[in-house]
Design a protein around this motif. Structure first.
Motif, mmCIF file in Angstrom:
data_model
loop_
_atom_site.group_PDB
_atom_site.id
_atom_site.type_symbol
_atom_site.label_atom_id
_atom_site.label_comp_id
_atom_site.label_asym_id
_atom_site.label_seq_id
_atom_site.Cartn_x
_atom_site.Cartn_y
_atom_site.Cartn_z
ATOM 1 N N HIS A 1 1.004 -1.228 0.019
ATOM 2 C CA HIS A 1 -0.141 -0.001 0.128
ATOM 3 C C HIS A 1 0.703 1.111 -0.124
ATOM 4 O O HIS A 1 0.298 2.233 -0.398
ATOM 5 N N TRP A 2 2.134 1.046 0.584
ATOM 6 C CA TRP A 2 2.808 2.327 0.499
ATOM 7 C C TRP A 2 3.401 2.906 -0.864
ATOM 8 O O TRP A 2 4.049 3.847 -1.086
ATOM 9 N N LEU A 3 3.489 2.036 -1.761
ATOM 10 C CA LEU A 3 3.892 2.070 -3.357
ATOM 11 C C LEU A 3 2.729 2.430 -4.006
ATOM 12 O O LEU A 3 1.866 2.006 -4.100
ATOM 13 N N PHE A 4 2.996 3.501 -4.884
ATOM 14 C CA PHE A 4 1.808 3.862 -5.767
ATOM 15 C C PHE A 4 2.352 3.427 -7.206
ATOM 16 O O PHE A 4 3.268 3.666 -7.682
ATOM 17 N N VAL A 5 1.436 2.472 -7.762
ATOM 18 C CA VAL A 5 1.755 1.516 -8.747
ATOM 19 C C VAL A 5 0.823 2.037 -9.828
ATOM 20 O O VAL A 5 -0.634 2.025 -9.728
ATOM 21 N N ILE A 6 1.307 2.296 -11.057
ATOM 22 C CA ILE A 6 0.501 2.620 -12.233
ATOM 23 C C ILE A 6 0.094 1.426 -12.709
ATOM 24 O O ILE A 6 0.662 0.103 -12.832
ATOM 25 N N ALA A 7 -1.327 1.128 -13.402
ATOM 26 C CA ALA A 7 -1.678 0.102 -13.951
ATOM 27 C C ALA A 7 -0.970 -0.431 -15.071
ATOM 28 O O ALA A 7 -0.436 0.574 -15.913
ATOM 29 N N SER A 8 -0.701 -1.491 -15.390
ATOM 30 C CA SER A 8 0.325 -2.466 -16.287
ATOM 31 C C SER A 8 -0.013 -1.798 -17.697
ATOM 32 O O SER A 8 0.845 -1.540 -18.668
ATOM 33 N N ASN A 9 -1.219 -1.660 -18.079
ATOM 34 C CA ASN A 9 -1.683 -1.248 -19.410
ATOM 35 C C ASN A 9 -1.441 0.308 -19.592
ATOM 36 O O ASN A 9 -1.189 0.680 -20.856
ATOM 37 N N LYS B 1 14.706 3.481 0.030
ATOM 38 C CA LYS B 1 15.166 4.675 -0.800
ATOM 39 C C LYS B 1 14.162 5.525 -1.262
ATOM 40 O O LYS B 1 14.158 6.608 -1.258
ATOM 41 N N VAL B 2 12.813 5.117 -1.510
ATOM 42 C CA VAL B 2 11.393 6.003 -1.671
ATOM 43 C C VAL B 2 11.337 7.033 -0.454
ATOM 44 O O VAL B 2 11.139 7.760 -0.649
ATOM 45 N N GLN B 3 11.308 6.071 0.584
ATOM 46 C CA GLN B 3 11.174 6.872 1.804
ATOM 47 C C GLN B 3 12.276 8.078 2.103
ATOM 48 O O GLN B 3 11.709 9.312 2.374
ATOM 49 N N VAL B 4 13.436 7.753 1.863
ATOM 50 C CA VAL B 4 14.566 8.911 1.887
ATOM 51 C C VAL B 4 14.291 9.987 0.739
ATOM 52 O O VAL B 4 14.438 11.138 1.188
ATOM 53 N N GLU B 5 13.977 9.243 -0.392
ATOM 54 C CA GLU B 5 13.684 10.472 -1.358
ATOM 55 C C GLU B 5 12.250 11.481 -1.108
ATOM 56 O O GLU B 5 12.252 12.809 -1.252
ATOM 57 N N GLU B 6 11.501 10.557 -0.503
ATOM 58 C CA GLU B 6 10.123 11.482 0.103
ATOM 59 C C GLU B 6 10.535 12.290 1.176
ATOM 60 O O GLU B 6 10.144 13.370 0.969
ATOM 61 N N ALA C 1 10.276 16.482 0.653
ATOM 62 C CA ALA C 1 9.264 17.232 1.530
ATOM 63 C C ALA C 1 10.225 18.488 2.011
ATOM 64 O O ALA C 1 9.851 19.479 2.265
ATOM 65 N N THR C 2 11.666 18.218 2.456
ATOM 66 C CA THR C 2 12.463 19.337 3.037
ATOM 67 C C THR C 2 12.831 20.228 1.899
ATOM 68 O O THR C 2 12.879 21.515 2.133
ATOM 69 N N ARG C 3 12.531 20.002 0.653
ATOM 70 C CA ARG C 3 12.767 21.028 -0.489
ATOM 71 C C ARG C 3 11.699 21.830 -0.858
ATOM 72 O O ARG C 3 11.745 22.649 -1.783
ATOM 73 N N GLN C 4 10.699 21.522 -0.428
ATOM 74 C CA GLN C 4 9.360 22.196 -0.563
ATOM 75 C C GLN C 4 9.466 23.741 -0.261
ATOM 76 O O GLN C 4 10.056 24.162 0.657
ATOM 77 N N PRO C 5 9.042 24.505 -1.233
ATOM 78 C CA PRO C 5 9.078 26.041 -0.740
ATOM 79 C C PRO C 5 8.369 26.419 0.376
ATOM 80 O O PRO C 5 7.239 25.920 0.768
ATOM 81 N N LYS C 6 8.907 27.584 1.131
ATOM 82 C CA LYS C 6 8.402 27.830 2.182
ATOM 83 C C LYS C 6 7.363 28.762 1.905
ATOM 84 O O LYS C 6 7.372 29.455 1.122
ATOM 85 N N GLN D 1 15.728 -1.095 -12.270
ATOM 86 C CA GLN D 1 16.326 0.045 -11.774
ATOM 87 C C GLN D 1 15.217 0.941 -11.641
ATOM 88 O O GLN D 1 14.168 1.306 -12.026
ATOM 89 N N LEU D 2 15.344 1.604 -10.362
ATOM 90 C CA LEU D 2 14.386 2.538 -10.041
ATOM 91 C C LEU D 2 15.092 3.968 -10.272
ATOM 92 O O LEU D 2 16.215 4.530 -10.000
ATOM 93 N N ILE D 3 14.193 4.908 -10.976
ATOM 94 C CA ILE D 3 14.644 6.136 -11.491
ATOM 95 C C ILE D 3 13.886 7.333 -10.774
ATOM 96 O O ILE D 3 12.586 7.367 -10.900
ATOM 97 N N ASP D 4 14.440 8.317 -10.278
ATOM 98 C CA ASP D 4 13.907 9.588 -9.862
ATOM 99 C C ASP D 4 13.370 10.346 -11.094
ATOM 100 O O ASP D 4 14.283 10.747 -11.801
ATOM 101 N N ALA D 5 11.845 10.356 -11.328
ATOM 102 C CA ALA D 5 11.445 10.995 -12.812
ATOM 103 C C ALA D 5 11.697 12.348 -12.897
ATOM 104 O O ALA D 5 12.257 12.778 -14.035
#
Length: 127
Positions: free
Chosen positions: A7-15, A96-101, A105-110, A56-60
Motif C-alpha cells: 500500500h505504500w507504493l503508488f503503482v500505475i496499471a500495467s496497461n 530509498k523511496v522513503q528517503v527520497e520522499e 518534503a524538505t525541498r518544498q518552498p516555504k 532500476q528505480l529512477i527519480d522521474a
C-alpha cells in the motif's frame, strides 16, 4: 506477488505503462505523463533454461538512478523467481523511496508571509 499489494507504493496499471514498451523513452516525460515521481523499469532476458531480470528505480523529475539490481533463475522456476524479484525490489526500494520522499518534503518552498500583515490579516493566511 504484485508490487501493487504494498500500500505504500503508488503503482500505475500495467496497461498504462505498456504504451512505453519497446520505445526509447525520456523518464522525465514518462513521470509527467503518468503523474509519478519514481519509475521502475527493467528487462527480461532468456538464455537456454535461465532467465535474467534487471531492474532500476529512477527519480522521474531528475532522471537520477536510485537503485539497480539483477536477478537470475531457472526458467522452470519462473513464478518463484517472480516472487523473489518482487520481494527483493520492495525491500530494496522502500527505504530509498522513503528517503527520497523526505528529501522532497524538505525541498518544498516555504510559505512567505507579507511583512505588512497585521493580526487581523493573519486569519486570511491560516484560516
Amino acid at each position: 506477488m504484485a508490487l501493487s499489494r504494498f500500500h505504500w507504493l503508488f503503482v500505475i496499471a500495467s496497461n498504462s505503462s505498456f504504451t512505453y514498451k519497446g520505445r526509447v523513452i525520456d523518464v522525465k516525460q514518462v513521470g509527467r505523463e503518468l503523474g509519478v515521481r519514481d519509475v521502475l523499469e527493467g528487462s527480461v532476458r532468456k538464455a537456454g533454461g535461465r532467465t535474467r531480470i534487471a531492474g532500476q528505480l529512477i527519480d522521474a523529475p531528475t532522471g537520477a538512478l536510485l537503485w539497480a539490481d539483477r536477478f537470475e533463475g531457472a526458467l522452470e522456476d519462473m513464478f518463484d523467481l517472480q516472487d523473489h524479484v518482487t520481494a527483493s525490489v520492495v525491500s530494496a526500494i522502500t527505504p530509498k523511496v522513503q528517503v527520497e520522499e523526505i528529501k522532497r518534503a524538505t525541498r518544498q518552498p516555504k510559505i512567505c508571509m507579507p511583512t505588512t500583515a497585521t493580526c487581523a490579516d493573519w486569519g486570511k493566511f491560516v484560516g
